[in-house]
Design an enzyme around this catalytic site. Structure first.
Site, PDB file in Angstrom:
ATOM      1  N   TYR A   1      89.106   9.987 139.833  1.00  0.00           N
ATOM      2  CA  TYR A   1      89.337  10.256 141.258  1.00  0.00           C
ATOM      3  C   TYR A   1      90.073   9.074 141.892  1.00  0.00           C
ATOM      4  O   TYR A   1      91.078   9.253 142.593  1.00  0.00           O
ATOM      5  CB  TYR A   1      87.999  10.490 141.953  1.00  0.00           C
ATOM      6  CG  TYR A   1      88.102  10.740 143.436  1.00  0.00           C
ATOM      7  CD1 TYR A   1      88.569  11.955 143.929  1.00  0.00           C
ATOM      8  CD2 TYR A   1      87.710   9.763 144.361  1.00  0.00           C
ATOM      9  CE1 TYR A   1      88.652  12.197 145.291  1.00  0.00           C
ATOM     10  CE2 TYR A   1      87.792   9.995 145.721  1.00  0.00           C
ATOM     11  CZ  TYR A   1      88.259  11.211 146.182  1.00  0.00           C
ATOM     12  OH  TYR A   1      88.344  11.448 147.538  1.00  0.00           O
TER      13      TYR A   1
ATOM     14  N   SER B   1      91.605   7.903 150.276  1.00  0.00           N
ATOM     15  CA  SER B   1      90.167   7.686 150.309  1.00  0.00           C
ATOM     16  C   SER B   1      89.908   6.185 150.318  1.00  0.00           C
ATOM     17  O   SER B   1      90.781   5.396 149.929  1.00  0.00           O
ATOM     18  CB  SER B   1      89.511   8.309 149.062  1.00  0.00           C
ATOM     19  OG  SER B   1      88.173   7.895 148.901  1.00  0.00           O
TER      20      SER B   1
END
Length: 268
Positions: free
Chosen positions: A145, A132
């Site tokens: 995350y 990401s």
């Protein structure tokens, strides 16, 4: 000779889009997901094999890997399964933290380990690990995350060094925002009263209006396909205009300058 890709988290989003793209290009696709009985599209496509896999289940990872490698010569493993745990650290309980790490990070490590001997014995193969933008740049409410995605980035680079001697490549796809239902389907959001203003500001990035401006998931899938077939000795593929902009800013201005800029945005 037909090539084969093994994909985790193929029931929706990037995983499903990649499965359809690779199939359309003549690949055999092993599409894994937690609930294959609910799949109504991929299982109708030629050369797509839909299999059950809960990436948090180590025994199932081992058994599915053995089953697949006994039947097929796998060329690419796409570690895609994951979800977003969004919230300030104080709002998260230990079970949530452990589940995020197990799903997003441990699954990549375990699946990579399970397939490594298969690739090593055939002296070729590729792992494509989906990270990401928040695996390259930290962001508020994304601490756990980001921890998993930063870790995948470091894991992938380290494994690329280890496996190069066997003709095995490791590549990282780092997407920015995508036009998917990720914010509804694959995001767990927690709130804390002390961070109400911060959370409200960050949440603007997950609005329907903002998601409409993000990159189409099919375009990210195309970058995955290019990474699998471009024959380049390249590690990281930053994918999506927002991701490229943020990463280029970091490279141009430096980490500290960008850090201060983002920090100022969320100092109330």
């Amino acid at each position: 000779m037909q090539k084969t890709i093994f994909i985790t988290g193929a029931s929706s989003g990037l995983g499903k889009s990649a499965a359809k793209l690779f199939q359309s290009q003549g690949w055999r696709v092993i599409a894994t997901m937690r609930n294959p009985e609910k799949e109504s599209e991929l299982n109708k496509l030629k050369d797509v094999v839909v299999l059950p896999l809960d990436v948090t289940n180590l025994d199932q990872i081992i058994s599915i890997t053995k089953k697949v490698t006994n039947l097929y010569s796998v060329d690419v493993v796409m570690n895609n399964a994951g979800y977003g745990l969004i919230g300030v650290l104080e709002s998260l309980n230990d079970d949530q933290i452990q589940r995020q790490i197990t799903t997003n990070l441990l699954s990549v490590i375990r699946i990579s380990k399970a397939f490594t001997s298969h690739f090593r014995e055939k002296k070729s193969g590729m792992f494509i690990n989906i990270t990401s933008t928040f695996g390259l740049i930290g962001f508020p409410t994304c601490s756990i995350y980001s921890a998993t995605k930063f870790a995948i980035d470091g894991f992938s680079e380290s494994m690329a060094y280890e496996l190069a001697q066997f003709g095995i490549q490791v590549k990282i796809i780092a997407p920015g925002g995508m036009q998917t239902d990720f914010a509804v389907r694959s995001m767990e959001l927690e709130k804390h009263d002390a961070y109400e203003e911060l959370t409200a500001e960050v949440s603007k990035g997950y609005s329907a209006e903002q998601i409409a401006n993000y990159t189409k998931v099919e375009d990210i899938a195309q970058i995955v396909f290019e990474a699998a077939t471009d024959h380049k000795n390249k590690l990281r593929y930053v994918a999506g205009n927002d991701a490229i902009g943020l990463y280029d800013q970091r490279l141009k201005e430096g980490t500290e300058v960008q850090f201060q800029s983002i920090k100022t945005m969320f100092t109330f």
